[in-house]
Design an enzyme around this catalytic site. Structure first.
Site, PDB file in Angstrom:
ATOM      1  N   HIS A  82      44.827  48.144  54.297  1.00  0.00           N
ATOM      2  CA  HIS A  82      43.888  48.760  55.233  1.00  0.00           C
ATOM      3  C   HIS A  82      43.081  49.843  54.539  1.00  0.00           C
ATOM      4  O   HIS A  82      43.627  50.691  53.852  1.00  0.00           O
ATOM      5  CB  HIS A  82      44.630  49.392  56.412  1.00  0.00           C
ATOM      6  CG  HIS A  82      43.715  50.083  57.371  1.00  0.00           C
ATOM      7  ND1 HIS A  82      42.938  49.383  58.276  1.00  0.00           N
ATOM      8  CD2 HIS A  82      43.411  51.390  57.534  1.00  0.00           C
ATOM      9  CE1 HIS A  82      42.208  50.257  58.965  1.00  0.00           C
ATOM     10  NE2 HIS A  82      42.473  51.472  58.544  1.00  0.00           N
ATOM     11  N   ASP A 161      45.508  53.648  72.191  1.00  0.00           N
ATOM     12  CA  ASP A 161      44.687  54.266  71.151  1.00  0.00           C
ATOM     13  C   ASP A 161      43.204  54.167  71.494  1.00  0.00           C
ATOM     14  O   ASP A 161      42.430  55.101  71.260  1.00  0.00           O
ATOM     15  CB  ASP A 161      44.939  53.608  69.790  1.00  0.00           C
ATOM     16  CG  ASP A 161      43.903  54.066  68.773  1.00  0.00           C
ATOM     17  OD1 ASP A 161      43.907  55.269  68.462  1.00  0.00           O
ATOM     18  OD2 ASP A 161      43.069  53.249  68.347  1.00  0.00           O
ATOM     19  N   ARG A 168      38.909  61.477  72.490  1.00  0.00           N
ATOM     20  CA  ARG A 168      38.791  62.419  71.374  1.00  0.00           C
ATOM     21  C   ARG A 168      37.348  62.535  70.925  1.00  0.00           C
ATOM     22  O   ARG A 168      36.881  63.610  70.540  1.00  0.00           O
ATOM     23  CB  ARG A 168      39.676  61.953  70.213  1.00  0.00           C
ATOM     24  CG  ARG A 168      41.166  62.133  70.493  1.00  0.00           C
ATOM     25  CD  ARG A 168      42.007  61.308  69.526  1.00  0.00           C
ATOM     26  NE  ARG A 168      41.685  61.583  68.143  1.00  0.00           N
ATOM     27  CZ  ARG A 168      41.785  60.688  67.152  1.00  0.00           C
ATOM     28  NH1 ARG A 168      42.215  59.458  67.392  1.00  0.00           N
ATOM     29  NH2 ARG A 168      41.455  61.017  65.929  1.00  0.00           N
ATOM     30  N   SER A 183      46.546  56.941  65.147  1.00  0.00           N
ATOM     31  CA  SER A 183      45.567  55.976  65.646  1.00  0.00           C
ATOM     32  C   SER A 183      45.492  54.754  64.725  1.00  0.00           C
ATOM     33  O   SER A 183      45.611  53.602  65.156  1.00  0.00           O
ATOM     34  CB  SER A 183      44.198  56.674  65.733  1.00  0.00           C
ATOM     35  OG  SER A 183      43.157  55.756  65.924  1.00  0.00           O
ATOM     36  N   LYS A 187      47.432  50.653  65.328  1.00  0.00           N
ATOM     37  CA  LYS A 187      46.754  49.347  65.318  1.00  0.00           C
ATOM     38  C   LYS A 187      47.328  48.436  64.229  1.00  0.00           C
ATOM     39  O   LYS A 187      47.466  47.227  64.420  1.00  0.00           O
ATOM     40  CB  LYS A 187      45.248  49.557  65.117  1.00  0.00           C
ATOM     41  CG  LYS A 187      44.593  50.135  66.369  1.00  0.00           C
ATOM     42  CD  LYS A 187      43.148  50.547  66.148  1.00  0.00           C
ATOM     43  CE  LYS A 187      43.044  51.867  65.440  1.00  0.00           C
ATOM     44  NZ  LYS A 187      41.788  52.596  65.645  1.00  0.00           N
TER      45      LYS A 187
END
Ligand code: URA
Ligand code: CA
Length: 438
Positions: A82, A161, A168, A183, A187
């Site tokens: 990621h 999220d 946010r 967050s 995921k």
């Protein structure tokens, strides 16, 4: 339990228990806790921070708040890569077939781009015929058959999220390391991999501008992964200039193909080798980094990674002939060179300015509903530290609209700073953070 007491507790710097976080997260998703109370809690977290176990509890609660993908039917250790997002980040297109070509399965869920950051799914869709929406069964059986699959998000992953991130965004609480880390990790965990190799970008084109904060984000994510019993490592890598030379969907597919043929940009190739090494080690496919890197280099040199890319494209309905004939990719109507106004060393190639220019050309989405143009974008001809003569080509701009082309030439020019001194070379990888470091 009352939300106001939990807000007060966090305001006063105390740790919330799993039960208390569950009350907040579930209550918020079910609409029982109003935005103003959740916003007050996020602001309290912003100022007071969270303990590692507390962040992990929050992450797992968010991960479990919606659909989750079960990859257990795929043989082997599933490692996901990621990136926290940069400009022209083409790594997944290279890394997925490269890692699969040495026998480590890659089952990846990717996203679409927003703003100056491109998305892997958009890039893949510039391959004629390529399908990114497979059912979970199709996806799993493809990975078991050929070792690689990349799909768009199926189902609703981590809806808690999604709600919290939107809140946010409008309450000035995005920039909180515990909230960012939970967050992202929520995921990733919902998408089912056994382990994660994180590419935390730092620099002008990244979410984190300073090395120290990028390191803290990386450490927090590694901590979460470790506490959640997923192997996790992070590399903190440079995003002070775009990665590779191409920005734009079809252009990045072209760049990925060239990289798989061993003709890609040095920084993209090197980053793929380093991330790939971590993935192989994590999957237990090699005993040390040297062996992992040799396997990956061999696969590139002997064309196995490229062959795996073709197999992957074909399996998802795309035309594998693109690897032999790049003109089968979407082509822009106009192409114009951006020339240097003076001679000297390239000091800076601003990824934000180029990302914005590519977005205005149509390569990215200004809003969630924008329709993108797969053919357009920017191909850099120089990078930081290169010497250019007056009038040398800095970049090629690809456009489908004359007006936008003119604007991109203007913005594009502002992205390059040219000076007399050769700037010091910048590292590509600043730090590696493992479970032992946190
Ligand atoms: N990206 C995310 O997914 N979440 C954040 O909070 C910030 C960046
Ligand atoms: Ca690129």
């Amino acid at each position: 339990m009352h939300a106001v007491e939990l807000i007060q507790k966090k305001r006063d710097g105390k740790r919330l228990s799993l039960e208390e976080l569950k009350f907040l997260v579930h209550g918020y998703v079910q609409g029982q806790i109003p935005d103003y109370q959740m916003a007050a809690w996020t602001m309290a977290v912003f100022f007071q921070g969270m303990e590692p176990e507390e962040i992990t509890d929050l992450t797992l609660l968010m991960a479990g708040s919606g659909d989750t993908l079960d990859l257990s039917a795929i043989h082997g250790v599933k490692v996901d890569k990621h990136s926290t997002g940069g400009v022209g980040d083409t790594t997944t297109l290279v890394l997925a077939p490269l890692v699969a070509s040495v026998g480590v399965p890659v089952a990846k869920m990717s996203g679409r781009g927003l703003g100056h950051t491109g998305g892997t799914i958009d890039k893949l869709e510039s391959i004629p015929g390529f399908q990114t929406s497979l059912t979970p069964q199709e996806f799993i059986s493809q990975v078991n058959r050929i070792g690689v699959g990349v799909v768009g998000q199926t189902g609703e992953l981590a809806p808690a999220d999604k709600l919290l991130y939107a809140l946010r965004d409008v309450t000035a609480t995005v920039e909180s390391i515990p909230l960012i880390a939970s967050s992202i990790m929520s995921k990733k965990i919902a998408a089912g991999a056994d382990g994660f190799v994180l590419d935390v970008k730092v620099g002008r084109g990244a979410f984190m501008k300073q090395e120290a904060e990028a390191v803290r984000l990386a450490e927090t994510m590694v901590q979460i992964g470790t506490l959640a019993e997923r192997a996790t490592v992070a590399l903190v890598t440079d995003m002070n200039q775009p990665l590779g030379r191409c920005i734009g969907n079809a252009l990045e597919v072209k760049e990925a193909i060239l990289t798989l043929k061993g003709q890609g940009p040095a920084n993209l190739t090197e980053l793929c080798l380093q991330l790939g090494t971590e993935m192989l080690l994590m999957a237990g496919a090699c005993s040390d980094a040297g062996e992992a890197r040799r396997k990956l280099e061999d696969s590139l040199q002997q064309g196995r990674a490229l062959a795996k890319f073709r197999e992957w494209v074909e399996a998802q309905g795309g035309d594998p002939q693109i690897t032999e004939d790049l003109s089968l990719l979407p082509q822009a109507k106009f192409r114009q060179s951006l020339a240097a106004l003076k001679a000297g060393y390239v000091q800076e190639v601003d990824p934000l300015a180029l990302g914005a220019a590519a977005m205005h050309l149509g390569a990215g989405r200004e809003t969630k509903d924008s329709v993108i143009d797969l053919a357009v974008g920017i191909e850099l001809k120089v990078g930081e530290g290169d010497y250019v003569g007056e009038g040398s080509v800095l970049a090629e701009i690809y456009a489908n609209d004359q007006q936008r082309l003119t604007e991109a030439l203007q913005t594009g020019l502002g992205a390059f700073r040219i000076g007399d001194e050769k700037p010091p070379a910048r590292p590509l990888v600043y730090r590696k953070i493992t479970a032992e470091d946190v």
